[in-house]
Design an enzyme around this catalytic site. Structure first.
Site, mmCIF file in Angstrom:
data_model
loop_
_atom_site.group_PDB
_atom_site.id
_atom_site.type_symbol
_atom_site.label_atom_id
_atom_site.label_comp_id
_atom_site.label_asym_id
_atom_site.label_seq_id
_atom_site.Cartn_x
_atom_site.Cartn_y
_atom_site.Cartn_z
ATOM 1 N N ILE A 57 46.720 42.151 49.895
ATOM 2 C CA ILE A 57 47.404 41.853 51.164
ATOM 3 C C ILE A 57 47.733 43.154 51.888
ATOM 4 C CG2 ILE A 57 48.455 39.684 50.370
ATOM 5 C CD1 ILE A 57 51.099 41.320 49.968
ATOM 6 N N ASP A 117 51.526 46.007 57.113
ATOM 7 C CA ASP A 117 51.481 47.321 57.756
ATOM 8 C C ASP A 117 52.719 47.617 58.596
ATOM 9 O OD1 ASP A 117 48.969 47.297 56.663
ATOM 10 O OD2 ASP A 117 47.886 47.295 58.573
ATOM 11 N N LYS A 153 46.489 51.055 46.545
ATOM 12 C CA LYS A 153 45.043 51.135 46.342
ATOM 13 C C LYS A 153 44.650 52.433 45.638
ATOM 14 C CE LYS A 153 43.679 47.192 48.168
ATOM 15 N NZ LYS A 153 43.035 46.181 47.309
ATOM 16 N N TYR A 191 50.125 50.209 51.273
ATOM 17 C CA TYR A 191 48.759 49.791 50.908
ATOM 18 C C TYR A 191 47.969 50.969 50.319
ATOM 19 C CZ TYR A 191 44.137 47.585 51.719
ATOM 20 O OH TYR A 191 42.866 47.055 51.586
ATOM 21 N N GLY A 200 34.947 50.065 53.043
ATOM 22 C CA GLY A 200 35.473 50.481 54.347
ATOM 23 C C GLY A 200 35.712 49.224 55.171
ATOM 24 N N TYR A 201 35.431 49.318 56.479
ATOM 25 C CA TYR A 201 35.633 48.130 57.339
ATOM 26 C C TYR A 201 34.565 47.078 57.055
ATOM 27 C CZ TYR A 201 39.202 50.168 60.328
ATOM 28 O OH TYR A 201 40.373 50.699 60.803
HETATM 29 N N1 LIG Z 1 38.341 43.377 54.768
HETATM 30 C C1 LIG Z 1 38.212 44.679 54.684
HETATM 31 O O1 LIG Z 1 37.710 45.327 55.604
HETATM 32 C C2 LIG Z 1 38.682 45.411 53.442
HETATM 33 C C3 LIG Z 1 38.492 46.794 53.381
HETATM 34 C C4 LIG Z 1 38.875 47.482 52.233
HETATM 35 C C5 LIG Z 1 39.418 46.797 51.156
HETATM 36 N N2 LIG Z 1 39.611 45.458 51.235
HETATM 37 C C6 LIG Z 1 40.182 44.793 50.067
HETATM 38 O O2 LIG Z 1 39.314 43.760 49.657
HETATM 39 C C7 LIG Z 1 40.062 42.683 49.105
HETATM 40 C C8 LIG Z 1 39.711 41.385 49.832
HETATM 41 O O3 LIG Z 1 40.024 41.546 51.203
HETATM 42 P P1 LIG Z 1 39.700 40.417 52.296
HETATM 43 O O4 LIG Z 1 39.672 41.094 53.605
HETATM 44 O O5 LIG Z 1 38.550 39.609 51.848
HETATM 45 O O6 LIG Z 1 41.069 39.560 52.216
HETATM 46 P P2 LIG Z 1 41.398 38.090 52.771
HETATM 47 O O7 LIG Z 1 40.261 37.547 53.565
HETATM 48 O O8 LIG Z 1 42.744 38.200 53.378
HETATM 49 O O9 LIG Z 1 41.493 37.229 51.408
HETATM 50 C C9 LIG Z 1 42.447 37.583 50.462
HETATM 51 C C10 LIG Z 1 42.331 36.673 49.266
HETATM 52 O O10 LIG Z 1 43.327 37.102 48.317
HETATM 53 C C11 LIG Z 1 44.177 36.004 48.017
HETATM 54 N N3 LIG Z 1 45.525 36.503 47.717
HETATM 55 C C12 LIG Z 1 46.379 37.187 48.531
HETATM 56 N N4 LIG Z 1 47.536 37.433 47.879
HETATM 57 C C13 LIG Z 1 47.415 36.876 46.646
HETATM 58 C C14 LIG Z 1 48.268 36.750 45.518
HETATM 59 N N5 LIG Z 1 49.512 37.271 45.514
HETATM 60 N N6 LIG Z 1 47.814 36.078 44.433
HETATM 61 C C15 LIG Z 1 46.557 35.557 44.406
HETATM 62 N N7 LIG Z 1 45.704 35.644 45.425
HETATM 63 C C16 LIG Z 1 46.127 36.287 46.536
HETATM 64 C C17 LIG Z 1 44.138 35.100 49.239
HETATM 65 O O11 LIG Z 1 44.559 33.789 48.893
HETATM 66 P P3 LIG Z 1 44.864 32.694 50.061
HETATM 67 O O12 LIG Z 1 43.507 32.264 50.550
HETATM 68 O O13 LIG Z 1 45.605 31.626 49.359
HETATM 69 O O14 LIG Z 1 45.661 33.417 51.113
HETATM 70 C C18 LIG Z 1 42.654 35.214 49.593
HETATM 71 O O15 LIG Z 1 41.886 34.374 48.749
HETATM 72 C C19 LIG Z 1 41.532 43.078 49.227
HETATM 73 O O16 LIG Z 1 41.974 43.650 48.017
HETATM 74 C C20 LIG Z 1 41.517 44.112 50.339
HETATM 75 O O17 LIG Z 1 42.599 44.995 50.222
HETATM 76 C C21 LIG Z 1 39.255 44.747 52.357
#
Ligand SMILES: NC(=O)c1ccc[n+]([C@@H]2O[C@H](COP(=O)([O-])OP(=O)(O)OC[C@H]3O[C@@H](n4cnc5c(N)ncnc54)[C@H](OP(=O)(O)O)[C@@H]3O)[C@@H](O)[C@H]2O)c1
Length: 241
Positions: A85, A88, A151, A147, A178-179
């Protein structure tokens, strides 16, 4: 019998792509989520992948949930710590609550999920732990002290645990995206994306969730057995750690 893979936050975004890619690669996949029942039900309907609801921030819930999955599907061979999560705020405005929620989920959650599967992996002499960190854990990001700290902590955890798991056939690696074009990033104003974000990415585009998922599938495979303690950067050239 196919190996069992557990993906936290595996019902949406990057996690959903990881769950599907592991299923395509022949794993029996379980996906967890925190609260979005609608998305989880739609995901299970579309893929047949079972979803389980609990918070990774709650150790006892993790231990109980993992026990349930192992009873239903078999011992967990692959754990992908993807749930994450953001809360920010610039540091002078960041509340202790915002700090705590992000550390509890993004860092302690990785401990909470890994600890209950570790002994079984040691006993079976095989395991794959794959932690989804972030570019912002490597370079830091204004507005994300919580965050970035969590991380970066995941990377230290990865390196320490890789040393402990090596002789037991367990590899522990991290991926720093990244993004990536998830709903969250695609929701950013198009002008901001085009004028401020994409120009920072040398390959000139956002990453796709499937590009992270393919990296996970590789790290989970037998072929990746010599790779442990690594941080794989997947950011289109935006930052070289
Ligand atoms: N998107 C990016 O550009 C990006 C870049 C770098 C790193 N990341 C990392 O990649 C990972 C996935 O990101 P995303 O963008 O795909 O996120 P997302 O679309 O917001 O999905 C997050 C997922 O994590 C679950 N979640 C959140 N809090 C939780 C908790 N306390 N217990 C269990 N499950 C939980 C959510 O469940 P619900 O569906 O129930 O909410 C959802 O299934 C994260 O660790 C993020 O920090 C993402």
């Amino acid at each position: 019998m196919s190996r069992v893979a557990l993906v936290t936050g595996g019902s949406r975004g990057i996690g959903a792509a990881i769950s599907k890619a592991l299923q395509d690669a022949g794993y029996t996949v379980a996906a967890t989520y925190a609260g979005n029942d609608e998305a989880a039900q739609a995901f299970t309907g579309e893929t047949g992948i079972k979803t389980y609801k609990w918070s990774v921030a709650d150790y006892d819930a993790c231990a109980a949930g993992i026990r349930q999955i192992e009873e239903e599907l078999g011992p967990i061979a692959v754990l992908v710590n993807n749930a994450g999560i953001t809360r920010d705020a610039m540091f002078h405005k960041m509340t202790p609550q915002q700090w705590k929620e992000v550390i509890d989920t993004n860092l302690t959650g990785v401990f909470n999920m890994t600890h209950p599967v570790w002994s079984g992996m040691r006993d079976r002499k095989f395991g794959r732990i794959i932690n989804i960190s972030s570019i912002n854990g490597q370079k830091g990001q204004a507005g994300q002290a919580n965050y970035s700290a969590a991380k970066a902590g995941d990377l230290g955890f990865t390196k320490a645990l890789a040393q402990e798991g090596a002789r037991a056939g367990i590899t522990v690696n991290a991926i720093c995206p990244g993004y990536i074009a998830t709903e969250m990033v695609k929701a950013i104003d198009e002008k901001v994306l085009a004028e401020r974000i994409i120009p920072q990415i040398p390959v000139g585009r956002l990453g796709e969730p499937e590009e992270i998922a393919r990296t996970v599938v590789f790290l989970a495979s037998d072929q990746a057995g010599f790779i442990t303690g690594s941080t794989i950067t997947a950011n289109g050239g935006q930052y070289f750690a």
